[in-house]
Design a protein around this motif. Structure first.
Motif, PDB file in Angstrom:
ATOM      1  N   GLN A 214       2.393 -10.660  -1.992  1.00 23.30           N
ATOM      2  CA  GLN A 214       2.678 -11.254  -0.426  1.00 23.30           C
ATOM      3  C   GLN A 214       3.319 -10.055   0.240  1.00 23.30           C
ATOM      4  N   ASP A 215       4.204  -9.367  -0.176  1.00 24.32           N
ATOM      5  CA  ASP A 215       5.017  -8.284   0.622  1.00 24.32           C
ATOM      6  C   ASP A 215       5.758  -7.181  -0.449  1.00 24.32           C
ATOM      7  N   GLU A 346      -0.892  -1.677  -7.592  1.00 22.97           N
ATOM      8  CA  GLU A 346      -1.496  -1.070  -6.297  1.00 22.97           C
ATOM      9  C   GLU A 346      -1.507  -1.869  -5.112  1.00 22.97           C
ATOM     10  N   THR A 347      -1.527  -3.179  -5.360  1.00 18.86           N
ATOM     11  CA  THR A 347      -1.495  -3.896  -3.935  1.00 18.86           C
ATOM     12  C   THR A 347      -0.170  -3.879  -3.238  1.00 18.86           C
ATOM     13  N   ALA A 348       0.875  -4.005  -4.233  1.00 19.83           N
ATOM     14  CA  ALA A 348       2.219  -3.866  -3.664  1.00 19.83           C
ATOM     15  C   ALA A 348       2.433  -2.337  -3.104  1.00 19.83           C
ATOM     16  N   TYR A 349       1.892  -1.215  -3.517  1.00 22.72           N
ATOM     17  CA  TYR A 349       2.021   0.122  -2.975  1.00 22.72           C
ATOM     18  C   TYR A 349       1.363   0.168  -1.524  1.00 22.72           C
ATOM     19  N   GLU A 354       2.327   0.134   4.477  1.00 25.94           N
ATOM     20  CA  GLU A 354       1.772  -0.637   5.796  1.00 25.94           C
ATOM     21  C   GLU A 354       3.305  -0.899   6.612  1.00 25.94           C
ATOM     22  N   GLY A 355       4.402  -0.994   5.726  1.00 23.73           N
ATOM     23  CA  GLY A 355       5.793  -1.409   6.378  1.00 23.73           C
ATOM     24  C   GLY A 355       6.336  -0.445   7.090  1.00 23.73           C
ATOM     25  N   ASP A 356       7.638  -0.385   7.127  1.00 23.72           N
ATOM     26  CA  ASP A 356       8.448   0.494   8.020  1.00 23.72           C
ATOM     27  C   ASP A 356       8.962   1.686   7.316  1.00 23.72           C
ATOM     28  N   GLY A 357       8.960   1.715   5.796  1.00 19.46           N
ATOM     29  CA  GLY A 357       9.278   2.712   5.134  1.00 19.46           C
ATOM     30  C   GLY A 357      10.746   2.725   4.778  1.00 19.46           C
TER      31      GLY A 357
END
Length: 367
Positions: A214-215, A346-349, A354-357
């Motif tokens: 999910q994130d 790979e989904t987690a990466y 897409e997040g703020d890093g």
């Protein structure tokens, strides 16, 4: 219907096994196989002369400086692939050409696409493909699964898992350069999520069924190319369980003795792997260490699996694989399960990108 490769093993003599790569984990597999009934370790390969010397001293009959030469010259039934991840696909292809079943150290591959190609290579060659996902073999994790399955805590709406390890740089200060490949995301497939997280994904799907990512967020506590911290939010639709996963490869002053913590928060109680640790974990470790030291002076054989129980899990995983191919069965942890962990990673990466890093701080760990 059983695949064709399952008809190949009919000889009752010892399984002839080679070990491709005898660095740290490769030596664990080598010593496991040497202690295993019905298995003969006929050869080991490694590019490093020191590693070949250690393998020969441990009991490997012959050593090679190249795994391709070993596969060409030895008549093997099975091979352990304990090479860096960027060599896994080539080693499996070479083993397939030789008709040799393979047990591959995790991660199975660097990417899901590479894993899919390896699975197809094995399928076309009618060889077995197993993966060394060992958390499910640890006695504490088996205890958690048994307690969860008996239903005593009821529905488990939330769970958490933390898995930690030393960074390739070792304890500070880093006075020796580590091997290049663990620091290279292209060679290793990633950072701590690939090194440690794939084990957690395998364990969690073993417990709860299929997972959804999910994130996720990744971070670096050091100025390095790959992440050394990863936190992933997961959901198991079948059991309606939300799971928080954290893994980190940190430059610890002292690594915690128990580096994996799993908690299941049930509606009528909590299950923890800590409660299922062997009662003599610390005393047994000290005793095994002393026994190993004494054996150097008496000429006896050291306890291969002391001083911790983690090495026994590797033994059990390899033994399961060997028993499966000997008994014309599918490997219990096969290529599809190894592929699944890479798909989740790979989904987690992707979600983390897409997040703020934001960078992550190391978690506080109670010992």
């Amino acid at each position: 219907m059983a695949p064709p490769f399952l008809d190949r093993w009919s000889d009752s003599s010892a399984l002839q096994l080679g070990v491709l790569g005898v660095g740290n984990i490769g030596m664990v597999h080598l010593k496991s196989a040497l202690a295993m009934p019905g298995v003969d370790v006929v050869a080991a390969a490694d590019a490093m002369p020191a590693n070949r010397d250690k393998a020969a001293s441990a009991g490997a009959t012959r050593t090679y400086d190249d795994y391709t030469t070993l596969l060409e010259q030895e008549d093997l039934d099975a091979a352990v692939v304990a090479l860096p991840p960027f060599l896994h696909a080539d080693a499996v292809e070479c083993a397939a050409e030789a008709g040799v079943d393979v047990f591959v150290e995790k991660p199975l591959a660097r990417t899901a696409a590479e894993a899919e190609a390896m699975i197809e290579t094995a399928r076309e060659a009618n060889i077995a493909l197993g993966v060394d996902h060992t958390l499910r073999y640890q006695p504490d994790m088996k205890g958690v699964k048994a307690e969860y399955n008996d239903g005593s805590v009821g529905h488990v709406p939330y769970a958490s898992i933390t898995r930690l390890n030393d960074h390739p740089l070792g304890k500070p200060p880093a006075d020796e350069a580590p091997p290049a490949w663990p620091m290279d995301p292209d060679a290793a497939g990633g950072g701590s999520l690939i090194e440690l997280g794939v084990h957690c994904f395998d364990l969690l799907e073993w417990l709860f069924g299929d997972l959804e990512v999910q994130d996720a967020t990744m971070g670096k506590t050091l100025n390095i190319p790959a992440e050394d911290a990863a936190t992933v939010l997961l959901r198991a639709p079948e059991t309606e369980t939300t799971i928080n996963l954290h893994c980190g490869t940190y430059q610890w002053e002292q690594l915690p003795e128990v580096n994996t913590r799993l908690r299941l928060e049930g509606v009528t109680g909590t299950i923890s792997n800590k409660a299922h640790m062997p009662g003599n974990f610390y005393a047994g470790a000290a005793k095994a260490a002393l026994s190993n030291v004494a054996s150097r002076f008496t000429g006896g054989e050291p306890d291969v699996f002391g001083p911790t129980f983690y090495l026994q899990a590797h033994y059990d995983a390899l033994e399961d694989f060997c028993d499966a191919i000997r008994n014309d069965e599918e490997p219990p942890v096969g290529g599809e399960l190894g592929l699944r962990t890479l798909e989740l990673a790979e989904t987690a990466y992707e979600l983390a990108a897409e997040g703020d890093g934001a960078e992550l701080e190391p978690p506080e760990v109670m010992t």
